[in-house]
Design a protein around this motif. Structure first.
Motif, PDB file in Angstrom:
ATOM      1  N   UNK A 179       4.455   1.467   7.480  1.00 39.93           N
ATOM      2  CA  UNK A 179       3.792   2.496   6.739  1.00 39.93           C
ATOM      3  C   UNK A 179       3.195   3.521   7.519  1.00 39.93           C
ATOM      4  N   UNK A 180       3.858   4.793   7.315  1.00 35.50           N
ATOM      5  CA  UNK A 180       3.352   6.137   8.276  1.00 35.50           C
ATOM      6  C   UNK A 180       2.721   7.008   7.527  1.00 35.50           C
ATOM      7  N   UNK A 181       1.611   7.502   8.000  1.00 35.94           N
ATOM      8  CA  UNK A 181       0.760   8.738   7.415  1.00 35.94           C
ATOM      9  C   UNK A 181       1.288  10.067   8.151  1.00 35.94           C
ATOM     10  N   UNK A 182       1.598  10.902   7.440  1.00 30.61           N
ATOM     11  CA  UNK A 182       1.410  11.354   6.086  1.00 30.61           C
ATOM     12  C   UNK A 182       2.716  10.821   5.553  1.00 30.61           C
ATOM     13  N   UNK A 183       2.886  10.656   4.166  1.00 30.89           N
ATOM     14  CA  UNK A 183       4.149  10.129   3.593  1.00 30.89           C
ATOM     15  C   UNK A 183       4.094   9.098   2.679  1.00 30.89           C
ATOM     16  N   UNK A 184       3.849   7.994   3.315  1.00 35.08           N
ATOM     17  CA  UNK A 184       4.029   6.698   2.718  1.00 35.08           C
ATOM     18  C   UNK A 184       2.381   6.173   1.814  1.00 35.08           C
ATOM     19  N   UNK A 185       1.409   7.033   2.236  1.00 31.31           N
ATOM     20  CA  UNK A 185       0.202   6.871   1.677  1.00 31.31           C
ATOM     21  C   UNK A 185      -0.683   7.921   2.070  1.00 31.31           C
ATOM     22  N   UNK A 208       0.823  -1.118   0.263  1.00 31.03           N
ATOM     23  CA  UNK A 208       0.091  -0.161  -0.074  1.00 31.03           C
ATOM     24  C   UNK A 208       0.635   1.229   0.080  1.00 31.03           C
ATOM     25  N   UNK A 209       2.200   1.191   0.035  1.00 33.52           N
ATOM     26  CA  UNK A 209       3.110   2.306  -0.080  1.00 33.52           C
ATOM     27  C   UNK A 209       2.802   3.138  -1.241  1.00 33.52           C
ATOM     28  N   UNK A 210       2.457   4.307  -1.169  1.00 40.47           N
ATOM     29  CA  UNK A 210       2.091   5.236  -2.356  1.00 40.47           C
ATOM     30  C   UNK A 210       0.520   4.959  -2.696  1.00 40.47           C
ATOM     31  N   UNK A 211      -0.099   4.426  -1.887  1.00 42.98           N
ATOM     32  CA  UNK A 211      -1.766   4.186  -2.433  1.00 42.98           C
ATOM     33  C   UNK A 211      -2.414   5.261  -1.786  1.00 42.98           C
ATOM     34  N   UNK A 212      -3.749   5.337  -2.263  1.00 44.59           N
ATOM     35  CA  UNK A 212      -4.775   6.035  -1.558  1.00 44.59           C
ATOM     36  C   UNK A 212      -5.664   5.136  -0.872  1.00 44.59           C
ATOM     37  N   UNK A 213      -5.904   5.417   0.175  1.00 39.59           N
ATOM     38  CA  UNK A 213      -6.989   4.756   1.045  1.00 39.59           C
ATOM     39  C   UNK A 213      -8.201   5.299   1.769  1.00 39.59           C
ATOM     40  N   UNK A 214      -9.421   4.749   1.396  1.00 42.20           N
ATOM     41  CA  UNK A 214     -10.536   5.545   1.700  1.00 42.20           C
ATOM     42  C   UNK A 214     -10.996   5.444   3.016  1.00 42.20           C
ATOM     43  N   UNK A 215     -11.707   6.655   3.562  1.00 45.57           N
ATOM     44  CA  UNK A 215     -11.914   6.871   4.807  1.00 45.57           C
ATOM     45  C   UNK A 215     -13.069   7.560   4.829  1.00 45.57           C
ATOM     46  N   UNK A 216     -13.973   7.638   5.994  1.00 44.93           N
ATOM     47  CA  UNK A 216     -15.108   8.471   6.105  1.00 44.93           C
ATOM     48  C   UNK A 216     -14.759   9.587   6.767  1.00 44.93           C
ATOM     49  N   UNK A 217     -13.678   9.906   7.711  1.00 44.92           N
ATOM     50  CA  UNK A 217     -13.108  10.944   8.567  1.00 44.92           C
ATOM     51  C   UNK A 217     -11.580  10.964   8.589  1.00 44.92           C
ATOM     52  N   UNK A 218     -11.279  12.195   8.846  1.00 44.93           N
ATOM     53  CA  UNK A 218      -9.579  12.344   9.044  1.00 44.93           C
ATOM     54  C   UNK A 218      -9.545  12.250  10.581  1.00 44.93           C
ATOM     55  N   UNK A 219     -10.694  12.517  11.427  1.00 46.22           N
ATOM     56  CA  UNK A 219     -10.338  12.745  12.859  1.00 46.22           C
ATOM     57  C   UNK A 219     -11.308  11.695  13.544  1.00 46.22           C
ATOM     58  N   UNK A 220     -11.958  10.748  12.980  1.00 48.42           N
ATOM     59  CA  UNK A 220     -12.718   9.966  13.925  1.00 48.42           C
ATOM     60  C   UNK A 220     -12.728   8.394  13.180  1.00 48.42           C
ATOM     61  N   UNK A 221     -12.728   7.704  13.729  1.00 46.02           N
ATOM     62  CA  UNK A 221     -13.111   6.280  13.171  1.00 46.02           C
ATOM     63  C   UNK A 221     -11.946   5.618  12.308  1.00 46.02           C
ATOM     64  N   UNK A 222     -12.488   5.293  10.936  1.00 46.26           N
ATOM     65  CA  UNK A 222     -11.594   4.433  10.049  1.00 46.26           C
ATOM     66  C   UNK A 222     -10.208   5.051   9.804  1.00 46.26           C
TER      67      UNK A 222
END
Length: 314
Positions: free
Chosen positions: A140-146, A113-127
């Motif tokens: 893999x660390x966010x931000x930077x790796x995905x 998943x390095x360099x990929x885009x992952x889906x979420x419903x929120x950046x501050x809660x949950x997923x």
């Protein structure tokens, strides 16, 4: 009148209670069971459900007075309390994460998943918080790796994955089963990375809570009754059609989802929030830079379990 047995109607709520959520999905099974079986009505509760489309909006609806209560991830309420707000967590809804990390068929490992885009419903809660923890265990660390794309709750994440707008996302039951059966990759169960956490909880505004003790107790008694039904396998004929309606899946997927949630003991029988689960929520908020480590005690004060104590179950 309050029943000693919990089977007669309690004092009636004089006005409808509005309960908000993001998707009103699988974790709302106790709510829909209580609705379908007339349990809330028997307890004198007129409950109005409000689908907000995202967990952030569900939290915001309670803060703005557009909803009385919400079933939603707890992080928003904790952040509000830290900032001096009035939101409180008053009961648990789900203390496990019945989810798989699902990816495009060509992605076989979390490291891919390095360099990929992952889906979420929120950046501050949950997923996004669960995803960050799961990927960090594989370097893999966010931000930077995905990166994340805020595409919405689980049906929208599944659609975005099929359309190629994202490369992977955590998907709850039964959409995880649907995706895996369709050939998408299962990169792992979220519960293997995070065994216990406050996935979703009941939150409310302290001012409203202080004025509506009877309605809250009626809600909790109804949810506790409904949760007991969920764990009773002899009630599958009642439960499966309700879950089919909630998740828009067929009977076989709904039964798989129901048994998966039972095995995980996802729904707390007395709506309790174990200390280990709440501690993990705080830990991951700190890791995600959503909470300062020095504010941990203040974060814990977001919990107000007095309403559950009034039901006689805690």
């Amino acid at each position: 009148m309050t029943s000693q047995s919990g089977h007669a109607a309690v004092e009636s709520s004089t006005a409808p209670v509005t309960l908000a959520g993001g998707a009103l999905g699988f974790n709302w099974l106790p709510v829909f069971v209580a609705q379908h079986q007339g349990i809330f009505a028997r307890h004198g509760l007129d409950l109005v459900l409000k689908r907000m489309g995202s967990v952030d909006k569900a939290t915001a609806a309670v803060r703005a007075g557009e909803a009385n209560l919400a079933i939603t991830p707890p992080e928003g309420a904790i952040a509000d309390k830290i900032a001096g707000g009035r939101l409180r967590i008053i009961a648990g809804n789900a203390n496990r994460l019945p989810m798989s990390l699902v990816a495009r068929p060509d992605i076989k490992r979390i490291e891919d998943l390095n360099g990929c885009v992952l889906g979420t419903s929120s950046l501050t809660e949950g997923t996004s918080i669960y995803t960050r923890e799961m990927l960090a265990m594989h370097g893999l660390i966010y931000p930077g790796d995905y990166e994340f794309a805020v595409v919405g709750v689980h049906p929208e994440r599944w659609q975005a994955l099929q359309e190629g707008r994202i490369d992977a996302a955590v998907q709850p039951v039964p959409l995880n089963f649907v995706a895996i059966d369709a050939g998408y990759s299962n990169l792992g169960e979220v519960t293997d990375a995070i065994p216990e956490i406050v996935f979703t909880a009941v939150i409310g505004d302290a001012d409203w809570l202080g004025q509506n003790d009877g309605a809250i107790r009626a809600l909790f008694k109804g949810l506790i009754e409904a949760t007991a039904i969920i764990y009773d396998q002899s009630k599958d004929a009642v439960l499966v059609p309700i879950l089919m309606e909630i998740t828009r899946s067929d009977a076989s997927y709904s039964l798989r989802a129901l048994n998966y949630m039972r095995r995980q003991q996802m729904f707390p029988p007395a709506l309790e929030i174990p200390d280990a689960a709440f501690s993990k929520t705080i830990e991951l908020m700190v890791k995600a830079d959503l909470l300062d480590a020095t504010a941990e005690d203040d974060a814990r004060s977001t919990l107000d379990m007095s309403f559950l104590q009034n039901t006689g179950r805690l």
